[in-house]
Motif scaffolding. Structure first.
Motif, PDB file in Angstrom:
ATOM      1  N   GLU A 176      24.094  52.587  39.713  1.00 56.29           N
ATOM      2  CA  GLU A 176      24.951  51.454  40.063  1.00 56.29           C
ATOM      3  C   GLU A 176      25.013  50.443  38.918  1.00 56.29           C
ATOM      4  N   PHE A 177      26.234  50.066  38.559  1.00 56.03           N
ATOM      5  CA  PHE A 177      26.432  49.075  37.497  1.00 56.03           C
ATOM      6  C   PHE A 177      26.794  47.755  38.163  1.00 56.03           C
ATOM      7  N   ASN A 178      25.878  46.787  38.078  1.00 57.95           N
ATOM      8  CA  ASN A 178      26.087  45.500  38.726  1.00 57.95           C
ATOM      9  C   ASN A 178      25.892  44.364  37.726  1.00 57.95           C
ATOM     10  N   ALA A 183      23.855  41.603  32.624  1.00 60.17           N
ATOM     11  CA  ALA A 183      22.951  40.643  31.991  1.00 60.17           C
ATOM     12  C   ALA A 183      22.038  41.337  30.983  1.00 60.17           C
ATOM     13  N   ALA A 184      21.591  42.542  31.317  1.00 59.44           N
ATOM     14  CA  ALA A 184      20.742  43.302  30.392  1.00 59.44           C
ATOM     15  C   ALA A 184      21.504  43.666  29.124  1.00 59.44           C
ATOM     16  N   LEU A 186      23.959  42.023  27.742  1.00 61.63           N
ATOM     17  CA  LEU A 186      24.069  40.810  26.938  1.00 61.63           C
ATOM     18  C   LEU A 186      22.739  40.491  26.246  1.00 61.63           C
ATOM     19  N   ALA A 187      21.628  40.742  26.924  1.00 62.10           N
ATOM     20  CA  ALA A 187      20.315  40.521  26.310  1.00 62.10           C
ATOM     21  C   ALA A 187      20.074  41.493  25.162  1.00 62.10           C
ATOM     22  N   ILE A 188      20.557  42.724  25.318  1.00 63.69           N
ATOM     23  CA  ILE A 188      20.411  43.734  24.266  1.00 63.69           C
ATOM     24  C   ILE A 188      21.149  43.299  23.001  1.00 63.69           C
ATOM     25  N   LEU A 189      22.301  42.669  23.172  1.00 62.10           N
ATOM     26  CA  LEU A 189      23.053  42.180  22.013  1.00 62.10           C
ATOM     27  C   LEU A 189      22.186  41.244  21.165  1.00 62.10           C
ATOM     28  N   GLY A 190      21.540  40.310  21.814  1.00 62.29           N
ATOM     29  CA  GLY A 190      20.709  39.359  21.084  1.00 62.29           C
ATOM     30  C   GLY A 190      19.497  40.008  20.453  1.00 62.29           C
ATOM     31  N   TYR A 191      18.864  40.931  21.171  1.00 64.67           N
ATOM     32  CA  TYR A 191      17.654  41.562  20.639  1.00 64.67           C
ATOM     33  C   TYR A 191      17.984  42.450  19.442  1.00 64.67           C
ATOM     34  N   SER A 192      19.021  43.261  19.564  1.00 62.83           N
ATOM     35  CA  SER A 192      19.400  44.157  18.477  1.00 62.83           C
ATOM     36  C   SER A 192      19.841  43.372  17.249  1.00 62.83           C
ATOM     37  N   LEU A 193      20.540  42.255  17.476  1.00 59.99           N
ATOM     38  CA  LEU A 193      20.991  41.426  16.359  1.00 59.99           C
ATOM     39  C   LEU A 193      19.806  40.900  15.563  1.00 59.99           C
ATOM     40  N   ASN A 194      18.727  40.563  16.234  1.00 60.14           N
ATOM     41  CA  ASN A 194      17.547  40.028  15.558  1.00 60.14           C
ATOM     42  C   ASN A 194      17.006  41.024  14.537  1.00 60.14           C
ATOM     43  N   ASP A 195      16.853  42.291  14.934  1.00 54.88           N
ATOM     44  CA  ASP A 195      16.356  43.317  14.016  1.00 54.88           C
ATOM     45  C   ASP A 195      17.299  43.516  12.837  1.00 54.88           C
ATOM     46  N   SER A 196      18.603  43.576  13.119  1.00 50.16           N
ATOM     47  CA  SER A 196      19.594  43.813  12.066  1.00 50.16           C
ATOM     48  C   SER A 196      19.589  42.681  11.040  1.00 50.16           C
ATOM     49  N   ILE A 197      19.448  41.445  11.513  1.00 51.55           N
ATOM     50  CA  ILE A 197      19.464  40.294  10.606  1.00 51.55           C
ATOM     51  C   ILE A 197      18.232  40.296   9.709  1.00 51.55           C
ATOM     52  N   VAL A 198      17.071  40.648  10.252  1.00 52.43           N
ATOM     53  CA  VAL A 198      15.846  40.682   9.447  1.00 52.43           C
ATOM     54  C   VAL A 198      15.990  41.679   8.303  1.00 52.43           C
ATOM     55  N   ILE A 257      15.557  49.516  32.926  1.00 55.64           N
ATOM     56  CA  ILE A 257      15.984  50.733  32.232  1.00 55.64           C
ATOM     57  C   ILE A 257      16.949  50.395  31.101  1.00 55.64           C
ATOM     58  N   ALA A 258      17.907  49.514  31.381  1.00 57.35           N
ATOM     59  CA  ALA A 258      18.883  49.129  30.353  1.00 57.35           C
ATOM     60  C   ALA A 258      18.194  48.463  29.170  1.00 57.35           C
ATOM     61  N   MET A 259      17.247  47.559  29.441  1.00 60.26           N
ATOM     62  CA  MET A 259      16.528  46.893  28.360  1.00 60.26           C
ATOM     63  C   MET A 259      15.670  47.871  27.567  1.00 60.26           C
ATOM     64  N   PHE A 260      15.006  48.781  28.261  1.00 57.33           N
ATOM     65  CA  PHE A 260      14.134  49.756  27.596  1.00 57.33           C
ATOM     66  C   PHE A 260      14.946  50.628  26.641  1.00 57.33           C
ATOM     67  N   LEU A 261      16.067  51.150  27.135  1.00 56.54           N
ATOM     68  CA  LEU A 261      16.919  51.980  26.286  1.00 56.54           C
ATOM     69  C   LEU A 261      17.516  51.166  25.140  1.00 56.54           C
ATOM     70  N   GLY A 262      17.943  49.941  25.438  1.00 53.77           N
ATOM     71  CA  GLY A 262      18.562  49.109  24.416  1.00 53.77           C
ATOM     72  C   GLY A 262      17.606  48.759  23.289  1.00 53.77           C
ATOM     73  N   ILE A 263      16.347  48.483  23.619  1.00 50.67           N
ATOM     74  CA  ILE A 263      15.366  48.145  22.589  1.00 50.67           C
ATOM     75  C   ILE A 263      15.080  49.349  21.695  1.00 50.67           C
ATOM     76  N   MET A 264      14.930  50.531  22.309  1.00 50.43           N
ATOM     77  CA  MET A 264      14.652  51.728  21.518  1.00 50.43           C
ATOM     78  C   MET A 264      15.819  52.079  20.599  1.00 50.43           C
ATOM     79  N   ILE A 265      17.010  52.153  21.154  1.00 55.60           N
ATOM     80  CA  ILE A 265      18.162  52.542  20.341  1.00 55.60           C
ATOM     81  C   ILE A 265      18.521  51.440  19.356  1.00 55.60           C
ATOM     82  N   GLY A 266      18.229  50.184  19.705  1.00 55.32           N
ATOM     83  CA  GLY A 266      18.503  49.077  18.800  1.00 55.32           C
ATOM     84  C   GLY A 266      17.620  49.122  17.567  1.00 55.32           C
ATOM     85  N   THR A 267      16.374  49.540  17.727  1.00 56.96           N
ATOM     86  CA  THR A 267      15.477  49.683  16.586  1.00 56.96           C
ATOM     87  C   THR A 267      15.971  50.762  15.635  1.00 56.96           C
TER      88      THR A 267
END
Length: 297
Positions: A176-178, A183-184, A186-198, A257-267
């Motif tokens: 289910e996509f709710n 929100a997750a 949108l949070a992934i956007l910020g987290y992934s951006l942090n790694d890319s900027i560094v 689940i969304a955050m977990f996947l987003g952090i891994m793939i974002g790295t």
């Protein structure tokens, strides 16, 4: 082969892997679509009060068996008080809740019930899409100001890659996509951006300090210099999200689940896409060369 040479080869292989993931993700989303939650499709939200000894799993099992659909059961903040979310079945849904929950307890009190119409759900979907678009545009503006466009393009493509991957996972599994999942994302956007900027900031520093160094070696040395930092931050965040996944229960499962996947793939994308695209676009020290300002009037 030197350590930087091996790292460069690994970056190239991971960038090809990331490109394949991105193409497959787009195909999955186009083919399967999403299993939209009640936040987007509309339904009924009912608040009930039961015996405090009754657990959420018991309520969900009884309601799901009766209505033949997944029913969201969320604690309302005090013992025995629950918020039930389910698709509309008939006009007597509030009365049916009392009869359906009767096997669990004789004391079933329906406090209130409201209907979320499809029109409201459509507005939420549109607002969610606009929120993602606005976030991407703001990030694009910041990156364009912070870096030269070649480095900025790598970070932006890495963000797009991460979001598409997470969305494709929910499309493939039909979870289910709710609004919680949105929100997750949108949070992934910020987290992934942090790694890319560094990493991009490190690339820029080496470009300025060693202008004659080959660009592939510069990108690899930047990844090597920031790798331990990236692993520590990603690892600690993954532990936190995993704890939320395990102990947060069903209401937070999709978010976790969304955050977990987003952090891994974002790295991964910060290292592969974030460095390989600027290299492909021929970023060089000349693009960061400071031009003297003329004193002539």
């Amino acid at each position: 082969m030197s350590s930087l040479g091996k790292l460069t080869k690994a970056r190239y292989l991971s960038s090809v892997f990331s490109l394949l993931i991105m193409l497959a993700s787009v195909a999955i989303i186009v083919t399967n679509g999403f299993n939209w939650g009640l936040d987007f499709t509309g339904g009924i939200v009912t608040e009930v009060k039961l015996d405090p000894s009754i657990k959420a799993a018991q309520i969900s099992q009884v309601l799901g068996h009766d209505s033949k659909q997944e029913v969201s059961v969320i604690s309302a903040g005090e013992p025995g008080r629950w918020v039930l979310r389910y698709a509309k079945v008939d006009s007597g849904a509030s009365a049916d809740i009392q009869s359906v929950l009767a096997p669990l307890t004789d004391n079933v009190e329906v406090l209130n019930s409201s209907i979320v119409g499809p029109q409201i759900g459509q507005e939420l979907a549109e607002q969610g899409g606009l929120a993602l678009l606005a976030a991407m545009l703001c990030i694009l503006g910041y990156l364009s100001f912070r870096f030269e466009w070649r480095l900025a393009s790598g970070a932006l493509l890495a963000l797009f890659h991460d979001v598409i991957f997470v969305l494709a996972f929910f499309s493939l599994t039909q979870m289910e996509f709710n609004l919680t999942i949105l929100a997750a994302v949108l949070a992934i956007l910020g987290y992934s951006l942090n790694d890319s900027i560094v990493i991009a900031d490190r690339v820029r520093e080496v470009l300025i300090a060693k202008p004659k160094m080959a660009i592939d070696e510069i990108c690899s040395s930047a990844v090597k210099a920031t790798f331990s930092r990236t692993m520590v931050t990603s690892g600690t965040t993954l532990f936190t999200v995993a704890a939320l996944w395990i102990m947060g229960g069903t209401p937070l499962q999709g978010f976790s689940i969304a955050m977990f996947l987003g952090i891994m793939i974002g790295t991964i994308s910060s290292i592969s896409v974030g460095t390989c695209l600027p290299e492909y676009l021929k970023v060089s020290a000349e693009h960061y060369k400071v031009e003297p300002i003329s004193d002539a009037p």
